[in-house]
Scaffold this motif. Structure first.
Motif, PDB file in Angstrom:
ATOM      1  N   GLN A  53       0.835  -1.206   0.000  1.00  0.00           N
ATOM      2  CA  GLN A  53       0.000   0.000   0.000  1.00  0.00           C
ATOM      3  C   GLN A  53       0.866   1.251   0.000  1.00  0.00           C
ATOM      4  OE1 GLN A  53      -2.225  -1.107   3.538  1.00  0.00           O
ATOM      5  NE2 GLN A  53      -4.096  -1.407   2.332  1.00  0.00           N
ATOM      6  N   GLN A  56       2.104   2.209  -3.365  1.00  0.00           N
ATOM      7  CA  GLN A  56       1.171   2.911  -4.249  1.00  0.00           C
ATOM      8  C   GLN A  56       1.438   4.407  -4.265  1.00  0.00           C
ATOM      9  OE1 GLN A  56      -0.874   1.297  -6.290  1.00  0.00           O
ATOM     10  NE2 GLN A  56       0.024  -0.555  -5.404  1.00  0.00           N
ATOM     11  N   SER A  59       2.958   4.890  -7.654  1.00  0.00           N
ATOM     12  CA  SER A  59       2.057   4.692  -8.789  1.00  0.00           C
ATOM     13  C   SER A  59       0.954   5.746  -8.832  1.00  0.00           C
ATOM     14  CB  SER A  59       1.447   3.288  -8.747  1.00  0.00           C
ATOM     15  OG  SER A  59       0.730   3.084  -7.553  1.00  0.00           O
TER      16      SER A  59
END
Length: 404
Positions: A53, A56, A59
């Protein structure tokens, strides 16, 4: 119209103070983008989330960078470009504060999304802004300067984040970018001249530019180039650990050498690009493909691998400068919309190259992303040849259509 004409007429000398202020903004943007790479573990532990997580964070910034780069010109094209640029720098500052003081994973991701907006907006405008701040003969030097900031930040961000995190924690490491962002904001506010909106900004749509054959070929070359680059680059560490047998200290030194060579290449490429631009757009991916092939063949040797990766940095890092100069020549009247399209293509290419390379690495073996990458790099060179021919054809057609 008077303001625009006066500004254009005064462009006998580059506004280097303004360009340097943009370079500082780029350093902070890229350092902020890559800082989480070396801080995922403490971030995840402190915020009570998994490392996946926390990952992310990278991203999500890439996703919002793509979105903003495509929408920036259509949505903000009617505003003074100076105000839009410094607004993105202000957003960078707000992002740094949001991430630093995030109480949970959700706010942390929100801060990273704001960073993505700043990255996409600022980068999409960079080439067009340099074209308005510098005379034609100095555009390549200006692009090299801001991309030098990119290379510098990409080289130091991860190791600096790891080092600072040991002493001042991950929040302290992220906060370091905030005063730098404030300094960039103040410098840009004082150094950038007024850049009134141009007519093309208000109606240009980045995706519509793909209807021009030379632009479509150029963007295909850029997509293949960065997909190939990151299919290889993303997996250098596991390659060097498992195949080359490099220790952590040897790995760190080689990566630092790669970054330093990239910085040197970026600073020197400006002079080379003044002539035979398309020759370099073709030679760069071919040289990278050759290095990829040699890594597969001689990757077991630490000395040879180190030399090859230094050459990789020297050749690959200046590629955005070369394509930025191509953009300034291919789309002189729509450089900002073209810049948005190019940033979106690069971000998409990085994501696809890393993702597909990872699938190959796990399913086939360490050599497969290298083979995939070098094939893409050869394809990039072929598209660059096509872009060259179509550009010359469109240039000749324009010359015939213009009144004598």
């Amino acid at each position: 119209m008077t303001t625009l004409s006066t500004h254009t007429a005064s462009r006998h000398h580059a506004a280097w103070g303004a360009i340097f202020s943009m370079a500082l903004g780029v350093v902070v943007l890229i350092a902020s983008e890559f800082m989480p790479v070396s801080l995922l573990t403490p971030v995840a532990q402190d915020l009570g989330i998994s490392q996946g997580q926390a990952g992310q964070a990278i991203s999500v910034s890439g996703f919002f960078a793509v979105l903003t780069s495509l929408l920036n010109t259509p949505l903000t094209g009617r505003f003074d470009r100076k105000k839009v640029l410094i607004a993105f720098t202000l957003l960078l500052t707000i992002s740094g504060l949001t991430v630093t003081f995030a109480p949970d994973g959700l706010i942390f991701i929100v801060g990273r999304a704001l960073l993505g907006v700043a990255i996409g907006g600022f980068w999409s405008m960079s080439t067009a802004t340099i074209m308005r701040l510098a005379p034609p003969h100095a555009v390549a030097k200006g692009l090299a300067l801001i991309n030098g900031g990119n290379a510098l930040a990409a080289t130091i961000a991860a190791p600096l984040g790891s080092f600072l995190g040991q002493y001042i924690g991950w929040r302290g490491a992220f906060f370091i970018v905030v005063p730098l962002a404030v300094a960039a904001f103040i410098w840009q506010w004082r150094a950038l001249p007024s850049l009134p909106a141009q007519g093309d900004n208000q109606r240009a749509s980045p995706l519509r530019l793909l209807g021009l054959s030379h632009v479509a070929a150029g963007m295909a070359a850029i997509l293949a180039l960065f997909m190939g680059q990151f299919a290889i680059f993303t997996y250098l560490r596991p390659f060097m650990e498992s195949v080359t047998g490099a220790s952590v200290s040897e790995l760190s030194f080689i990566l630092l050498l790669l970054g330093a060579a990239g910085l040197a290449g970026t600073w020197s490429i400006g002079l080379l690009l003044q002539t035979h631009l398309f020759r370099w757009l073709i030679l760069i991916p071919l040289a990278m493909a050759a290095i990829g092939a040699l890594l597969i063949w001689q990757g077991h040797s630490l000395l040879i691998t180190g030399a090859l990766l230094a050459a990789w940095g020297l050749v690959s890092t200046p590629a955005p400068v070369a394509w930025g100069l191509w953009l300034s020549r291919a789309l002189p009247e729509s450089a900002e919309a073209g810049g948005g399209l190019m940033v979106a293509v690069i971000q998409l290419a990085i994501t696809l190259g890393a993702a597909l390379g990872g699938e190959l690495f796990d399913a086939v073996g360490w050599w497969s992303p290298f083979a995939f990458g070098l094939a893409l790099l050869i394809l990039s060179a072929l598209f660059a040849v096509l872009a060259s021919r179509r550009y010359l054809h469109s240039d000749a057609a324009s010359a015939e259509a213009s009144p004598t």
